[in-house]
Motif scaffolding. Structure first.
Motif, mmCIF file in Angstrom:
data_model
loop_
_atom_site.group_PDB
_atom_site.id
_atom_site.type_symbol
_atom_site.label_atom_id
_atom_site.label_comp_id
_atom_site.label_asym_id
_atom_site.label_seq_id
_atom_site.Cartn_x
_atom_site.Cartn_y
_atom_site.Cartn_z
ATOM 1 N N PRO A 12 0.808 -1.216 0.000
ATOM 2 C CA PRO A 12 0.000 0.000 0.000
ATOM 3 C C PRO A 12 0.846 1.274 0.000
ATOM 4 C CG PRO A 12 -0.104 -1.071 2.130
ATOM 5 C CD PRO A 12 0.648 -1.988 1.238
ATOM 6 N N LEU A 13 0.284 2.328 -0.589
ATOM 7 C CA LEU A 13 0.917 3.642 -0.572
ATOM 8 C C LEU A 13 0.094 4.565 0.316
ATOM 9 C CD1 LEU A 13 1.693 4.220 -4.350
ATOM 10 C CD2 LEU A 13 3.322 3.707 -2.540
ATOM 11 N N ALA A 14 0.768 5.479 0.971
ATOM 12 C CA ALA A 14 0.065 6.434 1.824
ATOM 13 C C ALA A 14 -0.527 7.531 0.968
ATOM 14 C CB ALA A 14 1.022 7.027 2.834
ATOM 15 N N PHE A 15 -1.738 7.929 1.290
ATOM 16 C CA PHE A 15 -2.366 9.053 0.600
ATOM 17 C C PHE A 15 -2.125 10.278 1.476
ATOM 18 C CE2 PHE A 15 -5.402 11.487 -1.716
ATOM 19 C CZ PHE A 15 -5.588 10.805 -2.914
ATOM 20 N N PRO A 16 -1.466 11.301 0.940
ATOM 21 C CA PRO A 16 -1.138 12.426 1.818
ATOM 22 C C PRO A 16 -2.381 13.189 2.255
ATOM 23 C CG PRO A 16 -0.593 12.927 -0.447
ATOM 24 C CD PRO A 16 -1.013 11.492 -0.435
ATOM 25 N N GLN A 17 -2.248 13.892 3.354
ATOM 26 C CA GLN A 17 -3.354 14.704 3.854
ATOM 27 C C GLN A 17 -3.498 15.918 2.954
ATOM 28 O OE1 GLN A 17 -3.426 14.757 7.958
ATOM 29 N NE2 GLN A 17 -5.568 15.279 7.884
ATOM 30 N N TYR A 23 -9.850 9.284 2.903
ATOM 31 C CA TYR A 23 -10.445 8.895 4.186
ATOM 32 C C TYR A 23 -9.617 7.818 4.892
ATOM 33 C CZ TYR A 23 -13.973 7.232 7.498
ATOM 34 O OH TYR A 23 -14.640 6.849 8.625
ATOM 35 N N PHE A 24 -9.205 6.791 4.150
ATOM 36 C CA PHE A 24 -8.482 5.682 4.783
ATOM 37 C C PHE A 24 -6.973 5.808 4.647
ATOM 38 C CE2 PHE A 24 -12.580 3.414 3.675
ATOM 39 C CZ PHE A 24 -13.090 3.571 4.941
ATOM 40 N N ASN A 25 -6.497 6.826 3.923
ATOM 41 C CA ASN A 25 -5.065 7.132 3.824
ATOM 42 C C ASN A 25 -4.187 6.069 3.200
ATOM 43 O OD1 ASN A 25 -5.995 8.284 6.799
ATOM 44 N ND2 ASN A 25 -5.114 9.764 5.402
ATOM 45 N N SER A 26 -4.774 5.055 2.599
ATOM 46 C CA SER A 26 -3.923 4.016 2.048
ATOM 47 C C SER A 26 -4.573 3.437 0.811
ATOM 48 C CB SER A 26 -3.712 2.951 3.123
ATOM 49 O OG SER A 26 -3.697 1.676 2.572
ATOM 50 N N LYS A 61 -8.010 10.221 14.788
ATOM 51 C CA LYS A 61 -9.206 10.809 14.195
ATOM 52 C C LYS A 61 -10.349 10.833 15.196
ATOM 53 C CE LYS A 61 -8.987 9.707 9.511
ATOM 54 N NZ LYS A 61 -9.295 8.693 8.502
ATOM 55 N N LEU A 88 3.186 5.680 6.595
ATOM 56 C CA LEU A 88 1.722 5.638 6.511
ATOM 57 C C LEU A 88 1.093 6.313 7.719
ATOM 58 C CD1 LEU A 88 0.843 1.971 5.438
ATOM 59 C CD2 LEU A 88 0.272 4.017 4.173
#
Lengths: 295, 391
Positions: free
Chosen positions: A121-126, A213-216, B250, B271
């Motif tokens: 998985p990759l992190a989704f930035p804020q 929302y789930f960051n990944s 959160k 992450l």
């Protein structure tokens, strides 16, 4: 104590359900028009999420632009899938396009895994200030509100398109009777392409929202969400737009409540359990119309 | 006709995709075969969900092989690594193990995870090939047979030592326990933590279970938010750990988590970002620049030189030790035949490696000390405490 937790779990469930609903809308529309279960729809959603990630990390755009970009990438992708994998099979047995859909789905998962260099998985930035609001017993965040609002707006927009526009009328005619519609001068190919395009746009937007929302995100994220959204479409009544929305939210709440009640091991089975129940007792789904066959 | 063409294109594309997916198996090294090398297999994921463990273990193994070969090899022969990548896929692991064995390896180093090690051990034991895991920390590994070894600090001794630290030094009294169900490593670690927590007077106020590859933990965290507790004991892997902590922040929960080396990976802070700051991970090896001596210091410097100044974590160190252990046993037995040198391996006593001193006890389990408790600080793990193990 119990009620406080109950309301919070309800918020969790509605958020999760809204993401299912966004994707279920695509399933329900495609099925409504050409009676095809587009199993590659989950992968369109996954590619939407990756497009959003590339937009926010490489091009540093804000999230609205990222969502728009994801929609713009997913639309031609879905139209291409329809042209290459489904249209040539439209007159073959019902099973052929279904198998073709599964093939496309595996192809896209593998393709993205290869491009990305592995399934981790990759992190989704804020990308937006994710403020947490406290309202009585529940807490919710900006992204949660965004998901719910986007899902509702898109559903209303879709319902309006289908009910009151020219292309909507053509869609309803095509879904009623494919052959007759084409004899009446409706360009059914264009209607089908349009349906795929709208479904893909929603899935693309859904992918970016879920990423936020789930960051990944990962190349196989479309599989379980896709299957559950398909369940949502059937539970709500396949072919019905409000049904997809209702089914999605219903399954989201059921899943979260199931986990809260301690059935976390069976989490994935909850959606399929409801699918079986609905198929047994009300095959047309919660909001589906009874099938009328003229003899 | 036109229709057929489309179909053919589709079939061709699919075939291509499947072939690409199937490429993850064992890679044959070109100069294989011949009696002048001793082949050591690597079993692990170089791609996939636990790729970090595999890639790092292999780096350490390669360093050990280079060191040994430049010093003249083992019994006059050069060592050579045969790579077997299972893509973090446990169903693929059996095939890859089988393939390594048919390539006539003397020993296999791997897998870095307990679950896959156990399934690979079921193949290596009857095939009479030594399997030395450089990462398996859970129970039920060496019990499979006398060809199966590991060089890691066991959870069975490390987790209780860490629990004592949580109780005595951090004064934790109430904890929430989170397990990844269906994950052998996590369930094993939970079953070790439970009696340990009770022994040191800590109360488990909430137990939650999650699943591997889940991304939505809102329901579990909401259930935890109703309880008062000092920290979370998390027994799963880093991906889920990072996302779980994010969900906790959160929902307004500020506790930190403590867990095993399953959480040890840069993905945890990549992450988890701010949500995992202060979270604790224990491992059998950590870069302790102040106290490192001799071999360990040399190893750290060499690793840094080869990896743009990055510091090694436990995986390359254990991979390095694994190859060294095998080489020393082969030298002592003057043979690279696993049926011969495995007895020398079993007799390993007070062996000095880069990860500390290793002795195999009568059950062939490694006895190691100390355990390093590390804390996420910024974008790195920093040593928080060095806890000695008293047995």
């Amino acid at each position: 104590m119990f009620w406080q937790q109950f309301w919070q779990q309800l918020v969790n469930g509605v958020t999760l359900g809204s993401t299912y609903a966004l994707i279920a809308l695509g399933y329900t529309m495609v099925y409504g028009i050409i009676q095809l279960i587009n199993f590659a729809h989950g992968e369109v959603y996954m590619i939407g999420a990756f497009t959003g990630l590339i937009m926010v990390t490489v091009y540093k755009v804000n999230f609205m632009v990222a969502i728009l970009a994801a929609m713009l990438v997913c639309i031609p992708l879905a139209i291409l899938i329809e042209r290459v994998a489904y249209r040539p099979l439209r007159r073959s047995t019902r099973l052929a396009p279904l198998i073709s859909a599964l093939g496309v789905s595996i192809f896209l998962q593998t393709l993205i895994t290869l491009i990305k260099g592995g399934p981790n998985p990759l992190a989704f930035p804020q990308v937006i200030q994710d403020t947490v609001y406290v309202l009585g017993p529940v807490r919710f965040s900006t992204v949660q509100v965004l998901i719910l609002v986007m899902a509702s707006l898109l559903m209303v927009f879709l319902q309006f398109t289908v009910k009151y526009t020219r292309i909507g009328k053509a869609m309803r005619a095509t879904s009623e009777d494919y052959e007759t519609a084409s004899l009446m001068g409706i360009n059914v190919n264009r209607v089908v392409s349009f349906t795929f395009a709208v479904g893909a746009a929603l899935a693309g937007a859904g992918g970016v929202l879920v990423g936020m929302y789930f960051n990944s995100i990962h190349p196989f994220m479309g599989v379980s969400v896709g299957l559950k959204s398909f369940c949502a479409a059937v539970v709500g009544g396949i072919g019905s737009i409000p049904g997809a929305m209702l089914g999605g939210i219903f399954l989201g709440i059921a899943e979260v409540m199931g986990v809260a009640a301690g059935f976390d091991t069976y989490k994935e089975a909850i959606a399929f359990g409801f699918l079986i129940l609905v198929l047994l007792f009300k095959p047309t789904g919660l909001l589906g119309l009874p099938i009328q066959r003229k003899v | 006709m036109k229709k057929n063409r489309y179909l053919l294109v589709l079939v061709a594309l699919l075939a291509l995709a499947l072939m690409a997916a199937g490429c993850g198996g064992a890679k044959e090294t070109p100069k294989a075969a011949g009696g002048d090398t001793i082949k050591i297999g690597f079993l692990g994921g170089l791609t996939g969900g636990h790729a970090h463990y595999g890639i790092e273990t292999l780096k350490g193994m390669q360093m050990a092989v280079d060191d040994i070969n430049s010093a003249g090899g083992v019994n006059g022969k050069k060592l050579e690594i045969v790579q077997g990548d299972h893509g973090s896929n446990s169903s693929e692991a059996a095939n890859v193990t089988q393939k390594l064995i048919t390539q006539k390896v003397s020993a296999i180093v791997g897998d870095p995870t307990t679950g896959i090690t156990k399934s690979a051990a079921q193949i290596c034991q009857p095939a009479k090939v030594v399997l030395l895991s450089a990462g398996a920390v859970g129970p039920g590994v060496v019990e499979i047979g006398d060809y199966i070894y590991r060089d890691t600090l066991l959870d069975a001794v490390a987790a209780p030592a860490v629990t004592r630290y949580l109780a005595e030094d951090l004064k934790w009294k109430k904890v929430a326990l989170v397990t990844t169900t269906g994950l052998s490593y996590s369930e094993g670690l939970t079953s070790i933590f439970k009696p340990a927590l009770a022994k040191y007077g800590m109360e488990i106020v909430a137990e939650q279970s999650i699943m591997e590859k889940d991304t939505n933990f809102s329901a579990q965290v909401t259930a935890l938010s109703q309880k008062q507790f000092d920290g979370v004991v998390f027994t799963g892997y880093y991906t889920e750990g990072a996302l779980f902590m994010k969900e906790m922040r959160k929902q307004g929960l500020n506790q930190v988590m403590a867990g095993g080396d399953g959480l040890l990976g840069k993905e945890l802070y990549e992450l988890g970002e701010n949500a995992v700051q202060g979270s604790m991970v224990y491992a059998g090896f950590a870069v302790d620049t102040q106290n490192a001596t001799g071999k360990t210091k040399e190893f750290i410097e060499k690793y840094k030189a080869k990896n743009n100044n990055a510091l090694p974590d436990m995986f390359p160190a254990q991979g390095y030790d694994a190859v060294m252990l095998l080489a020393d046993a082969m030298k002592a037995a003057n043979s690279s035949d696993p049926t011969v040198f495995k007895d020398k391996l079993a007799q390993t006593k007070d062996w000095q490696g880069v990860t500390g001193t290793i002795t195999f006890d009568e059950k062939r389990e490694p006895i190691k000390s100390p355990v390093y408790l590390q804390e996420v600080k910024g974008q790195a793990f920093a040593v928080k405490a060095v806890i000695p193990i008293t047995q």
